[in-house]
Design a protein around this motif. Structure first.
Motif, mmCIF file in Angstrom:
data_model
loop_
_atom_site.group_PDB
_atom_site.id
_atom_site.type_symbol
_atom_site.label_atom_id
_atom_site.label_comp_id
_atom_site.label_asym_id
_atom_site.label_seq_id
_atom_site.Cartn_x
_atom_site.Cartn_y
_atom_site.Cartn_z
ATOM 1 N N PRO A 36 -2.121 -4.200 -1.305
ATOM 2 C CA PRO A 36 -1.391 -3.562 -0.817
ATOM 3 C C PRO A 36 0.049 -3.176 -1.368
ATOM 4 N N GLU A 37 0.436 -4.575 -0.955
ATOM 5 C CA GLU A 37 1.776 -4.579 -1.877
ATOM 6 C C GLU A 37 2.389 -3.977 -2.631
ATOM 7 N N ALA A 87 17.809 4.718 3.204
ATOM 8 C CA ALA A 87 17.095 5.195 2.770
ATOM 9 C C ALA A 87 15.894 5.102 2.411
ATOM 10 N N GLN A 88 15.626 3.591 1.630
ATOM 11 C CA GLN A 88 14.661 2.822 1.221
ATOM 12 C C GLN A 88 14.135 2.996 1.809
ATOM 13 N N GLN A 89 14.232 1.554 3.025
ATOM 14 C CA GLN A 89 13.163 1.592 3.818
ATOM 15 C C GLN A 89 12.734 2.619 4.826
ATOM 16 N N GLN A 90 13.465 3.378 5.068
ATOM 17 C CA GLN A 90 12.725 4.515 5.870
ATOM 18 C C GLN A 90 11.314 5.145 4.617
ATOM 19 N N THR A 91 12.083 5.305 3.432
ATOM 20 C CA THR A 91 10.913 6.076 2.377
ATOM 21 C C THR A 91 9.923 5.409 2.127
ATOM 22 N N LEU A 92 10.106 3.615 1.845
ATOM 23 C CA LEU A 92 8.812 2.602 2.179
ATOM 24 C C LEU A 92 7.533 2.407 3.750
ATOM 25 N N LEU A 144 1.565 6.439 5.634
ATOM 26 C CA LEU A 144 0.527 7.737 5.444
ATOM 27 C C LEU A 144 -0.696 6.919 4.293
ATOM 28 N N ILE A 145 0.099 6.075 3.676
ATOM 29 C CA ILE A 145 -1.429 5.604 2.747
ATOM 30 C C ILE A 145 -2.165 4.590 4.312
ATOM 31 N N GLU A 146 -1.655 4.217 5.463
ATOM 32 C CA GLU A 146 -2.380 4.085 6.455
ATOM 33 C C GLU A 146 -3.715 4.914 6.635
ATOM 34 N N MET A 178 4.069 0.966 -5.867
ATOM 35 C CA MET A 178 3.828 1.822 -6.481
ATOM 36 C C MET A 178 3.617 3.542 -6.615
ATOM 37 N N VAL A 179 3.199 3.627 -5.439
ATOM 38 C CA VAL A 179 3.651 5.023 -4.924
ATOM 39 C C VAL A 179 5.205 5.398 -4.376
ATOM 40 N N PHE A 180 5.813 4.635 -4.539
ATOM 41 C CA PHE A 180 6.746 4.373 -3.573
ATOM 42 C C PHE A 180 8.037 4.781 -5.509
#
Length: 408
Positions: free
Chosen positions: A235-236, A196-201, A207-209, A241-243
């Motif tokens: 970028p990371e 779930a974490q990897q899919q969210t990231l 979305l950021i792009e 931060m968004v995560f």
């Protein structure tokens, strides 16, 4: 004011199991959810700084004075080593939560404006309108699942719009946030917390792009335009931060709201106070936040130190048991009583010091409006007969369901 102790908690832990958790505290163990208060009280009274041997070992701090001191001292008790115990699937710290001064101030400043009292107060008409719409969907039915029908969609909708996340993906967001925040409580899905974490990231990175190509009037675009030390955000750092905002915005207010309404459904005397005198609502919000803290925060230790006479070593980890600290009689009179007239309510639910919750203004506004709007429309309700709300435990605590019933 009825000052009788609250009796709604159903203590289902045997003395043997309470003793087990005192000796081997594990906030990820689902069994603790039956009655975390009995365990927390026993730990605070018998050993306010105790060592647990699970998750590679960590200290559990259960008294108010030490908990507050830890939160206010980022030099000795660092956030840079991670706020979770164990660290889970994260690959790097989440700024600003898992950074220390002076970097922490730089990152926090990037989001502080969006969550300032002035900007948050401007959301009040939108929050009230959303409350009205959600209540209207179930008021005439005489029943609802409070979490599914109200406590989850209200703060989620507000936050998703602030961030600029697509509303149509809200259900997917909830699945991911639930899996990540409550790793042992994945429901019917076979997905792991790590997946779930990897899919969210991956979703947030995409979305950021997209925002880089098509800026919008939202917090994500504002972060893209921000600078740290005269340079654009790494970028990371931007992604994580968004995560972090994603995890906090989609879960914590829902949990706090659910705890409030569980007690109000089980305590007609408390509910009647709100119905009779809505001016008590701001104090009621603070008291519920004290009584039912949602988050337990971890810290790393940078040097040898003593906590309540216990020698804590450099590189140890500590977990602040906010459930116990918020009911410490050394700080709060009659701590096991819900008292809307409580003075000087210095609870630790939002933290103190540099890491005090940046979203506290939004949380307080949402909780206040919900108590006002819901009780103006549905003043008398109860937990549906034959059902029992179940609590999930982790470093983010909450309820799974809360079925409510009322007369129409």
């Amino acid at each position: 004011m009825d000052s009788s102790p609250d009796t709604t908690t159903d203590t289902r832990l045997s003395p043997e199991l309470v003793e087990h958790f005192v000796e081997h505290f594990d906030h990820h163990d689902a069994r603790l959810g039956a009655d975390p208060f009995a365990v927390s009280t026993a730990m605070r009274e018998r050993c306010p700084v105790a060592h647990s041997d699970v998750h590679d070992g960590f200290w559990v701090v259960s008294n108010y004075a030490d908990a507050r001191a830890i939160m206010q001292d980022p030099t000795v008790f660092t956030s840079a080593k991670g706020a979770r115990i164990p660290a889970g699937g994260k690959h790097r710290p989440l700024p600003p939560l898992e950074t220390d001064p002076p970097d922490h101030k730089k990152f926090r400043g990037l989001i502080a404006k969006a969550f300032s009292p002035r900007n948050i107060n401007a959301l009040e008409p939108k929050i009230r309108k959303l409350c009205d719409m959600l209540i209207g969907q179930f008021e005439a039915k005489g029943e609802c699942d409070f979490i599914r029908d109200f406590a989850a969609p209200l703060p989620t909708t507000i936050f998703v719009e602030m961030m600029g996340l697509p509303l149509e993906d809200t259900e997917r967001f909830h699945t991911w946030a639930t899996l990540i925040n409550h790793q042992a409580h994945a429901g019917d899905t076979a997905m792991s917390a790590g997946e779930a974490q990897q899919q969210t990231l991956a979703y947030l990175a995409e979305l950021i792009e997209a925002r880089k190509q098509n800026p919008q009037d939202d917090l994500m675009t504002a972060l893209l335009d921000a600078v740290v030390d005269d340079e654009p955000i790494d970028p990371e750092d931007m992604l994580y931060m968004v995560f972090l905002l994603f995890l906090g915005g989609l879960d914590t207010v829902t949990s706090a709201m659910s705890f409030m309404f569980q007690h109000l459904a089980e305590r007609p005397d408390l509910r009647q106070q709100i119905v009779d005198d809505p001016t008590v609502i701001p104090s009621a919000v603070e008291e519920f936040l004290r009584y039912e803290p949602v988050i337990m925060i971890g810290r790393g230790v940078t040097e040898d130190v003593e906590l309540s006479g216990c020698p804590v070593k450099a590189d140890d980890r500590v977990l602040i048991n906010s459930i116990a600290a918020n009911r410490d009689p050394a700080e709060f009179a009659d701590p096991d009583t819900i008292d809307f007239s409580r003075d000087a309510n210095r609870h630790l639910t939002f933290g103190v010091g540099p890491h005090r919750c940046v979203g506290s203004h939004l949380a307080r506004l949402e909780l206040r409006i919900v108590l006002e709007e819901f009780h103006a429309r549905i003043p008398h309700y109860r937990i549906t007969e034959g059902t029992t709300p179940t609590r999930h435990m982790n470093q983010v605590n909450g309820l799974d369901t809360l079925p409510l019933t009322w007369s129409v």
